[in-house]
Design a protein around this motif. Structure first.
Motif, PDB file in Angstrom:
ATOM      1  N   ALA A   1       0.811  -1.240  -0.131  1.00 47.33           N
ATOM      2  CA  ALA A   1       0.081   0.051   0.249  1.00 47.33           C
ATOM      3  C   ALA A   1       0.902   1.290   0.042  1.00 47.33           C
ATOM      4  O   ALA A   1       0.215   2.258  -0.457  1.00 47.33           O
ATOM      5  N   ARG A   2       2.089   1.073   0.602  1.00 50.77           N
ATOM      6  CA  ARG A   2       3.068   2.463   0.518  1.00 50.77           C
ATOM      7  C   ARG A   2       4.005   2.287  -0.791  1.00 50.77           C
ATOM      8  O   ARG A   2       4.748   3.310  -0.675  1.00 50.77           O
ATOM      9  N   GLY A   3       3.682   1.563  -1.734  1.00 47.63           N
ATOM     10  CA  GLY A   3       4.666   1.569  -3.078  1.00 47.63           C
ATOM     11  C   GLY A   3       5.657   0.751  -2.891  1.00 47.63           C
ATOM     12  O   GLY A   3       6.380   0.917  -4.071  1.00 47.63           O
ATOM     13  N   TYR A   4       6.073  -0.245  -1.953  1.00 46.01           N
ATOM     14  CA  TYR A   4       7.133  -0.805  -2.090  1.00 46.01           C
ATOM     15  C   TYR A   4       6.928  -2.177  -2.958  1.00 46.01           C
ATOM     16  O   TYR A   4       5.882  -2.459  -3.150  1.00 46.01           O
ATOM     17  N   HIS A   5       7.958  -2.618  -3.237  1.00 44.96           N
ATOM     18  CA  HIS A   5       7.772  -3.742  -4.480  1.00 44.96           C
ATOM     19  C   HIS A   5       8.004  -5.132  -3.501  1.00 44.96           C
ATOM     20  O   HIS A   5       9.404  -5.099  -3.260  1.00 44.96           O
ATOM     21  N   VAL A   6       7.396  -6.001  -3.083  1.00 50.74           N
ATOM     22  CA  VAL A   6       7.573  -6.812  -2.035  1.00 50.74           C
ATOM     23  C   VAL A   6       7.724  -8.290  -2.704  1.00 50.74           C
ATOM     24  O   VAL A   6       7.121  -8.795  -3.496  1.00 50.74           O
ATOM     25  N   THR A   7       8.858  -9.171  -2.201  1.00 52.57           N
ATOM     26  CA  THR A   7       8.893 -10.439  -2.502  1.00 52.57           C
ATOM     27  C   THR A   7       8.827 -11.006  -1.218  1.00 52.57           C
ATOM     28  O   THR A   7       9.654 -10.879  -0.355  1.00 52.57           O
ATOM     29  N   ALA A   8       7.562 -12.004  -0.971  1.00 50.21           N
ATOM     30  CA  ALA A   8       7.293 -12.481   0.367  1.00 50.21           C
ATOM     31  C   ALA A   8       7.657 -14.025   0.330  1.00 50.21           C
ATOM     32  O   ALA A   8       7.447 -14.518  -0.562  1.00 50.21           O
ATOM     33  N   VAL A   9       8.376 -14.218   1.505  1.00 54.78           N
ATOM     34  CA  VAL A   9       8.900 -15.749   1.464  1.00 54.78           C
ATOM     35  C   VAL A   9       8.260 -16.293   2.606  1.00 54.78           C
ATOM     36  O   VAL A   9       8.406 -15.792   3.801  1.00 54.78           O
ATOM     37  N   ASP A  10       7.872 -17.562   2.672  1.00 58.92           N
ATOM     38  CA  ASP A  10       7.390 -18.590   3.501  1.00 58.92           C
ATOM     39  C   ASP A  10       7.503 -19.721   3.312  1.00 58.92           C
ATOM     40  O   ASP A  10       7.552 -20.061   1.979  1.00 58.92           O
ATOM     41  N   ASN A  11       7.927 -20.879   4.269  1.00 59.71           N
ATOM     42  CA  ASN A  11       8.048 -21.994   4.010  1.00 59.71           C
ATOM     43  C   ASN A  11       6.779 -22.853   3.953  1.00 59.71           C
ATOM     44  O   ASN A  11       6.781 -24.080   4.081  1.00 59.71           O
ATOM     45  N   SER A  12       5.611 -22.133   3.893  1.00 57.67           N
ATOM     46  CA  SER A  12       4.386 -22.816   4.298  1.00 57.67           C
ATOM     47  C   SER A  12       3.404 -22.405   3.257  1.00 57.67           C
ATOM     48  O   SER A  12       3.003 -21.381   2.910  1.00 57.67           O
ATOM     49  N   PRO A  13       2.931 -23.388   2.104  1.00 60.62           N
ATOM     50  CA  PRO A  13       1.786 -23.077   1.410  1.00 60.62           C
ATOM     51  C   PRO A  13       0.557 -22.518   1.761  1.00 60.62           C
ATOM     52  O   PRO A  13       0.018 -21.629   1.159  1.00 60.62           O
ATOM     53  N   ASP A  14       0.132 -23.057   3.041  1.00 60.27           N
ATOM     54  CA  ASP A  14      -0.741 -22.923   3.697  1.00 60.27           C
ATOM     55  C   ASP A  14      -1.026 -21.377   3.883  1.00 60.27           C
ATOM     56  O   ASP A  14      -2.012 -20.791   3.868  1.00 60.27           O
ATOM     57  N   ILE A  15       0.215 -21.017   4.316  1.00 65.39           N
ATOM     58  CA  ILE A  15       0.476 -19.264   4.887  1.00 65.39           C
ATOM     59  C   ILE A  15       0.198 -18.728   3.690  1.00 65.39           C
ATOM     60  O   ILE A  15      -0.410 -17.378   3.363  1.00 65.39           O
ATOM     61  N   LEU A  16       1.041 -18.941   2.423  1.00 63.42           N
ATOM     62  CA  LEU A  16       1.243 -18.097   1.197  1.00 63.42           C
ATOM     63  C   LEU A  16      -0.086 -18.077   0.575  1.00 63.42           C
ATOM     64  O   LEU A  16      -0.192 -17.031  -0.163  1.00 63.42           O
ATOM     65  N   ALA A  17      -0.721 -18.745   0.789  1.00 63.19           N
ATOM     66  CA  ALA A  17      -1.959 -18.804  -0.012  1.00 63.19           C
ATOM     67  C   ALA A  17      -3.107 -17.360   0.370  1.00 63.19           C
ATOM     68  O   ALA A  17      -3.883 -17.040  -0.451  1.00 63.19           O
ATOM     69  N   HIS A  18      -2.866 -16.981   1.519  1.00 68.51           N
ATOM     70  CA  HIS A  18      -3.496 -15.813   2.212  1.00 68.51           C
ATOM     71  C   HIS A  18      -2.769 -14.506   1.755  1.00 68.51           C
ATOM     72  O   HIS A  18      -2.900 -13.305   1.885  1.00 68.51           O
ATOM     73  N   VAL A  19      -1.635 -14.537   1.215  1.00 66.93           N
ATOM     74  CA  VAL A  19      -0.669 -13.178   0.811  1.00 66.93           C
ATOM     75  C   VAL A  19      -1.138 -12.559  -0.347  1.00 66.93           C
ATOM     76  O   VAL A  19      -1.418 -13.449  -1.504  1.00 66.93           O
ATOM     77  N   SER A  20      -1.096 -11.514  -0.484  1.00 66.37           N
ATOM     78  CA  SER A  20      -1.684 -10.644  -1.856  1.00 66.37           C
ATOM     79  C   SER A  20      -0.748 -11.208  -2.972  1.00 66.37           C
ATOM     80  O   SER A  20       0.366 -11.227  -2.959  1.00 66.37           O
ATOM     81  N   THR A  21      -1.718 -11.058  -4.039  1.00 65.02           N
ATOM     82  CA  THR A  21      -1.063 -11.581  -5.182  1.00 65.02           C
ATOM     83  C   THR A  21      -0.246 -10.374  -6.013  1.00 65.02           C
ATOM     84  O   THR A  21       0.397 -10.644  -6.883  1.00 65.02           O
ATOM     85  N   GLU A  22      -0.420  -9.330  -5.304  1.00 67.81           N
ATOM     86  CA  GLU A  22       0.383  -8.300  -5.878  1.00 67.81           C
ATOM     87  C   GLU A  22       1.764  -8.304  -5.533  1.00 67.81           C
ATOM     88  O   GLU A  22       2.713  -7.474  -6.002  1.00 67.81           O
ATOM     89  N   ALA A  23       2.148  -9.075  -4.615  1.00 68.07           N
ATOM     90  CA  ALA A  23       3.570  -9.461  -4.185  1.00 68.07           C
ATOM     91  C   ALA A  23       4.026 -10.559  -4.974  1.00 68.07           C
ATOM     92  O   ALA A  23       3.370 -11.400  -5.601  1.00 68.07           O
ATOM     93  N   SER A  24       5.347 -10.741  -5.057  1.00 74.56           N
ATOM     94  CA  SER A  24       6.078 -12.035  -5.742  1.00 74.56           C
ATOM     95  C   SER A  24       6.234 -12.938  -4.425  1.00 74.56           C
ATOM     96  O   SER A  24       6.672 -12.453  -3.595  1.00 74.56           O
ATOM     97  N   LYS A  25       5.619 -14.081  -4.510  1.00 72.89           N
ATOM     98  CA  LYS A  25       5.507 -14.900  -3.546  1.00 72.89           C
ATOM     99  C   LYS A  25       6.487 -16.161  -3.973  1.00 72.89           C
ATOM    100  O   LYS A  25       6.502 -16.723  -4.859  1.00 72.89           O
ATOM    101  N   VAL A  26       7.183 -16.529  -2.751  1.00 73.61           N
ATOM    102  CA  VAL A  26       8.176 -17.670  -2.839  1.00 73.61           C
ATOM    103  C   VAL A  26       8.117 -18.700  -1.646  1.00 73.61           C
ATOM    104  O   VAL A  26       8.038 -18.125  -0.507  1.00 73.61           O
ATOM    105  N   CYS A  27       7.835 -19.907  -1.827  1.00 74.73           N
ATOM    106  CA  CYS A  27       7.671 -20.995  -0.872  1.00 74.73           C
ATOM    107  C   CYS A  27       9.145 -21.394  -0.775  1.00 74.73           C
ATOM    108  O   CYS A  27       9.478 -22.123  -1.732  1.00 74.73           O
ATOM    109  N   ALA A  28       9.886 -21.125   0.489  1.00 72.19           N
ATOM    110  CA  ALA A  28      11.351 -21.659   0.919  1.00 72.19           C
ATOM    111  C   ALA A  28      11.503 -21.611   2.056  1.00 72.19           C
ATOM    112  O   ALA A  28      11.103 -20.499   2.825  1.00 72.19           O
ATOM    113  N   ASN A  29      12.539 -22.268   2.625  1.00 76.46           N
ATOM    114  CA  ASN A  29      12.949 -21.956   3.981  1.00 76.46           C
ATOM    115  C   ASN A  29      14.047 -20.947   3.792  1.00 76.46           C
ATOM    116  O   ASN A  29      14.847 -20.798   2.725  1.00 76.46           O
TER     117      ASN A  29
END
Length: 226
Positions: free
Chosen positions: A59-87
């Motif tokens: 919302a503040r205009g940053y370009h976000v790459t969001a990382v988590d190792n849980s696909p269940d968690i990442l499913a709730h992250v905004s699709t506007e972010a680049s999402k990566v499932c990894a340790n």
């Protein structure tokens, strides 16, 4: 941090309840750390959870790459972010960012070797002169925490049901209560005072941290040749 949840609902790989994460409100972290973030910065958010900070960074205009190792968690992250499932310790994105965020007190994990690997990955993905913004447990709180009511986060009441200390490690069982819903989370953390934090960051290639408050700090990535 080493953890285990007693909930039968979906949990993350480290044992945290996804349902609980979805109930917890945003707590103003982006406003706290934004003075360290350049306008339109590229931000690597490690351990993003369900994306409470992610949404506010976007919302503040940053370009976000969001990382988590849980696909269940990442499913709730905004699709506007680049999402990566990894340790975090396995991450290799092949690029450097304007800032890295390591929230959720991940720096307090009890495994010294794993912490070193994760901080090394933070440095690898940062441009020299750019900040690592990290959250840690208040060492004074960890040193004194006792069983009992801890406080509220939004509509969720928090209780410490068990607390045991051995040297610098603390084993906790924390219960989260909202109406008829209850989640218990067992985890182990290491107490890190200011000196200990500075030491582990220095080994990973960061300058001495500057403290934003008792929980949040910023450490600048040193030149790779330094």
């Amino acid at each position: 941090m080493m953890s285990q949840s007693t909930s039968s609902a979906p949990t993350t790989r480290d044992g945290c309840s996804v349902a609980l994460y979805l109930r917890l409100p945003y707590r103003g972290e982006v406003e706290l750390i934004s003075p360290w973030l350049p306008a339109a910065a590229s931000v690597l958010e490690l351990g993003c959870g369900v994306g409470r900070m992610t949404r506010n960074l976007l919302a503040r205009g940053y370009h976000v790459t969001a990382v988590d190792n849980s696909p269940d968690i990442l499913a709730h992250v905004s699709t506007e972010a680049s999402k990566v499932c990894a340790n975090i310790e396995d991450l290799d994105l092949g690029e450097e960012f304007d800032a890295v965020i390591l929230a959720s007190c991940l720096i307090n994990i009890p495994d010294d070797g794993l912490r070193a690997l994760q901080l090394a990955k933070c440095r690898t993905h940062l441009q020299s002169g750019s900040p690592l913004l990290f959250e840690r447990h208040d060492p004074a709180w960890l040193s004194a925490v006792t069983v009992g009511y801890l406080g509220d986060i939004g509509t969720v009441e928090i209780y410490v049901d068990e607390a045991a200390r051995k040297d610098a490690e603390v084993q906790l069982c924390v219960r989260y209560q909202e109406d008829e819903h209850s989640w218990s989370h067992r985890f182990t953390v290491r107490i890190l005072d200011d000196e200990a934090v500075q030491e582990v960051l220095s080994r990973a290639g960061f300058a001495a941290p500057r403290w934003i408050n008792q929980r949040w700090g910023a450490a600048i990535a040193c030149d790779h040749a330094a």
